[in-house]
Design a protein around this motif. Structure first.
Motif, PDB file in Angstrom:
ATOM      1  N   VAL A  29      37.127  38.859  44.864  1.00  0.00           N
ATOM      2  CA  VAL A  29      38.184  39.614  44.184  1.00  0.00           C
ATOM      3  C   VAL A  29      39.556  39.151  44.656  1.00  0.00           C
ATOM      4  O   VAL A  29      40.478  38.957  43.847  1.00  0.00           O
ATOM      5  N   LEU A  30      39.701  38.944  45.957  1.00  0.00           N
ATOM      6  CA  LEU A  30      40.991  38.543  46.515  1.00  0.00           C
ATOM      7  C   LEU A  30      41.387  37.148  46.040  1.00  0.00           C
ATOM      8  O   LEU A  30      42.559  36.902  45.730  1.00  0.00           O
ATOM      9  N   VAL A  31      40.420  36.244  45.968  1.00  0.00           N
ATOM     10  CA  VAL A  31      40.711  34.901  45.463  1.00  0.00           C
ATOM     11  C   VAL A  31      41.192  34.977  44.020  1.00  0.00           C
ATOM     12  O   VAL A  31      42.172  34.315  43.638  1.00  0.00           O
ATOM     13  N   ALA A  32      40.526  35.789  43.208  1.00  0.00           N
ATOM     14  CA  ALA A  32      40.918  35.932  41.800  1.00  0.00           C
ATOM     15  C   ALA A  32      42.313  36.524  41.674  1.00  0.00           C
ATOM     16  O   ALA A  32      43.137  36.048  40.872  1.00  0.00           O
ATOM     17  N   VAL A  33      42.597  37.580  42.447  1.00  0.00           N
ATOM     18  CA  VAL A  33      43.906  38.233  42.377  1.00  0.00           C
ATOM     19  C   VAL A  33      45.012  37.258  42.761  1.00  0.00           C
ATOM     20  O   VAL A  33      46.019  37.119  42.041  1.00  0.00           O
ATOM     21  N   TYR A  34      44.843  36.571  43.890  1.00  0.00           N
ATOM     22  CA  TYR A  34      45.897  35.674  44.365  1.00  0.00           C
ATOM     23  C   TYR A  34      46.051  34.450  43.449  1.00  0.00           C
ATOM     24  O   TYR A  34      47.157  33.918  43.311  1.00  0.00           O
ATOM     25  N   ALA A  35      44.967  34.012  42.818  1.00  0.00           N
ATOM     26  CA  ALA A  35      45.072  32.890  41.880  1.00  0.00           C
ATOM     27  C   ALA A  35      45.900  33.284  40.663  1.00  0.00           C
ATOM     28  O   ALA A  35      46.759  32.521  40.203  1.00  0.00           O
TER      29      ALA A  35
END
Length: 310
Positions: A29-35
Protein backbone atom coordinates in the motif's frame (compact mmCIF):
# COMPACT_ATOMS: atom_id res chain seq x y z
CA UNK A 1 14.12 -15.88 26.27
CA UNK A 2 17.81 -15.04 25.81
CA UNK A 3 20.09 -17.75 24.38
CA UNK A 4 22.94 -19.20 26.44
CA UNK A 5 25.90 -16.87 26.59
CA UNK A 6 23.94 -13.81 25.51
CA UNK A 7 24.63 -10.78 27.72
CA UNK A 8 21.59 -9.40 29.61
CA UNK A 9 21.68 -6.10 27.75
CA UNK A 10 21.84 -7.90 24.41
CA UNK A 11 18.91 -10.13 25.31
CA UNK A 12 16.75 -7.09 26.08
CA UNK A 13 17.40 -5.67 22.62
CA UNK A 14 17.15 -8.82 20.51
CA UNK A 15 13.35 -9.16 20.66
CA UNK A 16 13.05 -5.58 19.44
CA UNK A 17 15.46 -6.41 16.61
CA UNK A 18 13.38 -9.34 15.50
CA UNK A 19 10.29 -7.18 15.32
CA UNK A 20 12.13 -4.34 13.56
CA UNK A 21 13.44 -6.71 10.84
CA UNK A 22 9.92 -7.84 9.95
CA UNK A 23 8.64 -6.33 6.68
CA UNK A 24 5.96 -3.70 7.05
CA UNK A 25 2.49 -5.24 6.76
CA UNK A 26 1.34 -2.43 4.50
CA UNK A 27 4.45 -2.11 2.34
CA UNK A 28 2.52 -2.72 -0.89
CA UNK A 29 0.00 0.00 0.00
CA UNK A 30 2.79 2.42 0.91
CA UNK A 31 4.65 1.77 -2.34
CA UNK A 32 1.46 2.45 -4.31
CA UNK A 33 0.67 5.64 -2.38
CA UNK A 34 4.17 7.09 -2.71
CA UNK A 35 4.36 6.15 -6.41
CA UNK A 36 1.12 8.04 -7.12
CA UNK A 37 2.30 11.02 -5.04
CA UNK A 38 5.66 11.12 -6.82
CA UNK A 39 4.18 10.94 -10.33
CA UNK A 40 1.15 13.19 -9.91
CA UNK A 41 2.94 15.57 -7.54
CA UNK A 42 5.78 16.13 -10.01
CA UNK A 43 3.34 16.81 -12.85
CA UNK A 44 1.24 19.23 -10.80
CA UNK A 45 4.30 21.17 -9.61
CA UNK A 46 5.68 21.44 -13.15
CA UNK A 47 2.35 22.81 -14.42
CA UNK A 48 2.00 25.17 -11.48
CA UNK A 49 5.47 26.66 -11.85
CA UNK A 50 4.68 27.43 -15.49
CA UNK A 51 1.50 29.24 -14.42
CA UNK A 52 2.74 31.15 -11.37
CA UNK A 53 5.92 32.61 -12.89
CA UNK A 54 3.84 35.41 -14.44
CA UNK A 55 2.88 36.84 -11.04
CA UNK A 56 4.90 36.66 -7.84
CA UNK A 57 3.72 39.80 -6.05
CA UNK A 58 0.50 38.81 -4.28
CA UNK A 59 0.18 37.12 -0.90
CA UNK A 60 -1.26 34.03 -2.54
CA UNK A 61 1.52 33.69 -5.09
CA UNK A 62 4.25 34.23 -2.47
CA UNK A 63 2.73 31.59 -0.22
CA UNK A 64 2.15 29.19 -3.10
CA UNK A 65 5.81 29.54 -4.09
CA UNK A 66 6.75 28.49 -0.56
CA UNK A 67 4.30 25.60 -0.82
CA UNK A 68 5.77 24.52 -4.15
CA UNK A 69 9.27 24.57 -2.70
CA UNK A 70 8.09 22.51 0.30
CA UNK A 71 6.52 19.91 -1.98
CA UNK A 72 9.62 19.88 -4.19
CA UNK A 73 11.96 19.13 -1.28
CA UNK A 74 9.72 16.30 -0.09
CA UNK A 75 9.30 14.76 -3.55
CA UNK A 76 13.10 14.47 -3.77
CA UNK A 77 12.95 12.03 -0.84
CA UNK A 78 10.01 9.92 -2.06
CA UNK A 79 12.09 7.55 -4.27
CA UNK A 80 14.02 6.48 -1.16
CA UNK A 81 10.76 5.62 0.60
CA UNK A 82 9.53 3.64 -2.39
CA UNK A 83 12.78 1.69 -2.52
CA UNK A 84 12.73 0.90 1.21
CA UNK A 85 9.16 -0.38 1.27
CA UNK A 86 9.69 -2.35 -1.95
CA UNK A 87 13.00 -3.93 -0.89
CA UNK A 88 12.29 -4.17 2.89
CA UNK A 89 15.81 -3.01 3.65
CA UNK A 90 17.82 0.17 4.09
CA UNK A 91 21.26 0.12 2.47
CA UNK A 92 22.28 3.70 3.26
CA UNK A 93 23.56 5.10 6.54
CA UNK A 94 21.32 5.88 9.50
CA UNK A 95 21.92 9.62 9.16
CA UNK A 96 20.35 9.67 5.71
CA UNK A 97 17.50 7.51 7.03
CA UNK A 98 16.75 10.11 9.70
CA UNK A 99 16.76 12.92 7.13
CA UNK A 100 14.41 11.06 4.78
CA UNK A 101 12.15 10.10 7.68
CA UNK A 102 11.98 13.63 9.09
CA UNK A 103 11.18 15.20 5.71
CA UNK A 104 7.66 13.77 5.66
CA UNK A 105 6.93 15.50 8.99
CA UNK A 106 8.59 18.73 7.89
CA UNK A 107 6.54 18.63 4.71
CA UNK A 108 3.31 18.09 6.63
CA UNK A 109 3.84 20.91 9.14
CA UNK A 110 5.20 23.37 6.58
CA UNK A 111 2.28 22.66 4.26
CA UNK A 112 -0.13 23.22 7.14
CA UNK A 113 1.46 26.57 7.99
CA UNK A 114 1.27 27.81 4.39
CA UNK A 115 -2.31 26.58 4.01
CA UNK A 116 -3.25 28.58 7.10
CA UNK A 117 -1.55 31.68 5.68
CA UNK A 118 -3.41 31.31 2.38
CA UNK A 119 -6.81 30.79 4.01
CA UNK A 120 -6.42 33.58 6.57
CA UNK A 121 -5.25 36.03 3.90
CA UNK A 122 -8.25 35.11 1.75
CA UNK A 123 -10.63 35.58 4.67
CA UNK A 124 -9.09 38.95 5.54
CA UNK A 125 -9.25 40.04 1.90
CA UNK A 126 -12.94 39.13 1.80
CA UNK A 127 -13.85 40.98 4.98
CA UNK A 128 -11.40 43.91 4.74
CA UNK A 129 -10.88 44.93 1.13
CA UNK A 130 -8.53 47.83 1.79
CA UNK A 131 -5.70 48.35 -0.68
CA UNK A 132 -3.65 50.33 1.82
CA UNK A 133 -3.01 47.17 3.86
CA UNK A 134 -2.16 45.00 0.85
CA UNK A 135 1.53 45.96 0.79
CA UNK A 136 1.71 45.51 4.55
CA UNK A 137 0.21 42.03 4.30
CA UNK A 138 2.65 41.09 1.53
CA UNK A 139 5.50 42.23 3.76
CA UNK A 140 4.10 40.18 6.64
CA UNK A 141 3.87 37.14 4.37
CA UNK A 142 7.50 37.49 3.32
CA UNK A 143 8.63 37.92 6.93
CA UNK A 144 6.60 34.93 8.15
CA UNK A 145 7.89 32.75 5.30
CA UNK A 146 11.48 33.73 6.04
CA UNK A 147 11.02 33.10 9.76
CA UNK A 148 9.50 29.66 9.15
CA UNK A 149 12.38 28.56 6.91
CA UNK A 150 15.02 29.91 9.32
CA UNK A 151 13.44 27.97 12.20
CA UNK A 152 13.36 24.82 10.09
CA UNK A 153 17.00 25.17 9.03
CA UNK A 154 18.10 25.73 12.63
CA UNK A 155 15.87 23.37 14.62
CA UNK A 156 15.65 20.33 12.34
CA UNK A 157 19.39 19.54 12.16
CA UNK A 158 19.64 19.95 15.95
CA UNK A 159 16.72 17.60 16.61
CA UNK A 160 17.95 15.05 14.07
CA UNK A 161 21.43 14.92 15.55
CA UNK A 162 20.63 14.82 19.25
CA UNK A 163 17.17 13.26 19.65
CA UNK A 164 15.89 11.53 16.52
CA UNK A 165 16.42 7.86 15.70
CA UNK A 166 18.44 6.68 18.73
CA UNK A 167 16.43 3.44 19.00
CA UNK A 168 17.02 2.55 15.33
CA UNK A 169 20.75 3.22 15.72
CA UNK A 170 20.87 0.72 18.59
CA UNK A 171 18.85 -1.89 16.71
CA UNK A 172 20.96 -1.64 13.55
CA UNK A 173 24.15 -1.78 15.61
CA UNK A 174 22.99 -4.99 17.29
CA UNK A 175 21.94 -6.45 13.93
CA UNK A 176 25.38 -5.87 12.45
CA UNK A 177 27.31 -7.19 15.45
CA UNK A 178 25.30 -10.30 16.31
CA UNK A 179 27.39 -13.36 15.41
CA UNK A 180 29.61 -11.18 13.25
CA UNK A 181 27.09 -11.07 10.39
CA UNK A 182 25.52 -8.19 8.51
CA UNK A 183 21.75 -8.12 8.13
CA UNK A 184 19.42 -5.68 6.35
CA UNK A 185 19.12 -2.34 8.08
CA UNK A 186 15.73 -0.94 9.15
CA UNK A 187 14.44 2.59 8.82
CA UNK A 188 11.35 4.76 9.47
CA UNK A 189 10.61 3.00 12.77
CA UNK A 190 11.02 5.80 15.28
CA UNK A 191 7.94 5.26 17.42
CA UNK A 192 9.97 4.14 20.43
CA UNK A 193 11.87 7.44 20.39
CA UNK A 194 8.81 9.37 21.57
CA UNK A 195 9.56 10.52 25.12
CA UNK A 196 6.99 11.72 27.65
CA UNK A 197 7.76 15.34 26.76
CA UNK A 198 7.45 14.58 23.07
CA UNK A 199 4.13 12.83 23.72
CA UNK A 200 2.67 15.94 25.33
CA UNK A 201 3.98 18.10 22.48
CA UNK A 202 2.47 15.72 19.90
CA UNK A 203 -0.90 15.80 21.66
CA UNK A 204 -0.89 19.62 21.62
CA UNK A 205 0.17 19.88 17.97
CA UNK A 206 -2.39 17.30 16.80
CA UNK A 207 -5.23 19.04 18.65
CA UNK A 208 -4.19 22.44 17.25
CA UNK A 209 -4.10 21.12 13.69
CA UNK A 210 -7.48 19.38 13.97
CA UNK A 211 -9.18 22.40 15.55
CA UNK A 212 -7.56 24.96 13.22
CA UNK A 213 -8.42 22.91 10.15
CA UNK A 214 -12.04 22.52 11.23
CA UNK A 215 -12.49 26.21 12.07
CA UNK A 216 -10.89 27.47 8.85
CA UNK A 217 -12.95 25.06 6.76
CA UNK A 218 -16.20 26.20 8.39
CA UNK A 219 -15.28 29.89 7.95
CA UNK A 220 -14.32 29.37 4.32
CA UNK A 221 -17.53 27.46 3.60
CA UNK A 222 -19.50 30.32 5.16
CA UNK A 223 -17.74 32.87 2.93
CA UNK A 224 -18.47 30.78 -0.14
CA UNK A 225 -22.13 30.58 0.87
CA UNK A 226 -22.30 34.38 1.25
CA UNK A 227 -20.79 34.90 -2.20
CA UNK A 228 -23.15 32.32 -3.71
CA UNK A 229 -26.19 34.06 -2.24
CA UNK A 230 -24.91 37.37 -3.58
CA UNK A 231 -24.44 36.22 -7.19
CA UNK A 232 -26.96 33.37 -7.38
CA UNK A 233 -26.86 31.13 -10.45
CA UNK A 234 -24.33 33.37 -12.15
CA UNK A 235 -21.70 32.81 -9.47
CA UNK A 236 -19.54 30.59 -11.69
CA UNK A 237 -18.77 33.60 -13.88
CA UNK A 238 -17.67 35.69 -10.89
CA UNK A 239 -13.95 35.85 -10.08
CA UNK A 240 -14.68 36.36 -6.40
CA UNK A 241 -16.68 33.14 -6.21
CA UNK A 242 -14.04 31.14 -8.11
CA UNK A 243 -11.30 32.44 -5.83
CA UNK A 244 -13.25 31.48 -2.72
CA UNK A 245 -14.02 28.09 -4.26
CA UNK A 246 -10.31 27.46 -4.67
CA UNK A 247 -9.80 28.46 -1.04
CA UNK A 248 -12.42 25.95 0.03
CA UNK A 249 -10.56 23.31 -1.99
CA UNK A 250 -7.44 24.06 0.07
CA UNK A 251 -9.46 23.75 3.26
CA UNK A 252 -10.90 20.41 2.16
CA UNK A 253 -7.41 19.17 1.28
CA UNK A 254 -6.43 19.95 4.88
CA UNK A 255 -9.47 18.05 6.15
CA UNK A 256 -8.78 14.96 4.03
CA UNK A 257 -5.00 14.84 4.44
CA UNK A 258 -4.41 16.11 7.99
CA UNK A 259 -7.39 15.30 10.20
CA UNK A 260 -7.39 11.46 9.76
CA UNK A 261 -3.69 11.24 10.58
CA UNK A 262 -3.81 13.51 13.62
CA UNK A 263 -6.97 11.93 14.99
CA UNK A 264 -5.27 8.53 14.78
CA UNK A 265 -2.03 9.96 16.18
CA UNK A 266 -3.81 10.97 19.39
CA UNK A 267 -4.33 7.24 19.96
CA UNK A 268 -1.07 6.00 18.43
CA UNK A 269 1.21 8.10 20.65
CA UNK A 270 0.54 5.75 23.56
CA UNK A 271 0.24 2.60 21.39
CA UNK A 272 3.52 2.25 19.54
CA UNK A 273 2.72 -1.30 18.45
CA UNK A 274 0.51 0.32 15.75
CA UNK A 275 3.52 1.87 14.05
CA UNK A 276 2.79 0.19 10.69
CA UNK A 277 -0.77 1.56 10.72
CA UNK A 278 0.59 4.99 11.63
CA UNK A 279 2.82 4.88 8.54
CA UNK A 280 -0.25 4.37 6.35
CA UNK A 281 -2.07 7.33 7.92
CA UNK A 282 1.12 9.38 7.64
CA UNK A 283 1.40 8.57 3.95
CA UNK A 284 -2.06 10.10 3.41
CA UNK A 285 -0.66 13.51 4.38
CA UNK A 286 1.60 13.41 1.31
CA UNK A 287 -1.40 13.77 -1.01
CA UNK A 288 -1.10 17.49 -0.29
CA UNK A 289 1.52 17.39 -3.07
CA UNK A 290 -1.43 17.27 -5.47
CA UNK A 291 -2.92 20.53 -4.16
CA UNK A 292 -1.57 22.54 -7.09
CA UNK A 293 -4.13 20.82 -9.30
CA UNK A 294 -6.77 23.06 -7.69
CA UNK A 295 -5.29 25.99 -9.63
CA UNK A 296 -5.56 24.27 -12.99
CA UNK A 297 -9.30 24.61 -13.36
CA UNK A 298 -11.38 27.20 -15.09
CA UNK A 299 -9.62 30.50 -15.58
CA UNK A 300 -6.29 29.11 -14.41
CA UNK A 301 -4.23 30.64 -11.63
CA UNK A 302 -4.44 34.24 -12.86
CA UNK A 303 -8.15 34.28 -12.08
CA UNK A 304 -7.38 33.31 -8.53
CA UNK A 305 -4.83 36.09 -8.24
CA UNK A 306 -7.20 38.72 -9.62
CA UNK A 307 -9.98 37.43 -7.40
CA UNK A 308 -7.94 37.76 -4.22
CA UNK A 309 -6.53 41.17 -5.13
CA UNK A 310 -4.01 40.51 -2.43
Amino acid sequence: MATQGTPPMMSSILPITKNAEAPDRFSTVLVAVYAVVLLCGTISLALMINIIRANTRSITSITVLNLIFTHFLFLLTVPFRIYYYAAHRWDLNIGWCKIISSMIHIHMYMSFIFYVIILISRLLTFHYKAEQVAVCRRLHTLLISSLVWVLVLVMVPWILYFHYGKHIEEVNAVNNNTNGTTVPQVCFKFGKNITSTAMVLNYIISVIIVVATTVLTVLQARVLLVVYRKHGDGCMSQQDFLAQLKSLCFALIMVVCFIPYHMFRLYYISHHELQDVNEVFLSLTTFTCLDMLTFLGRGSYCVCLRGTAA
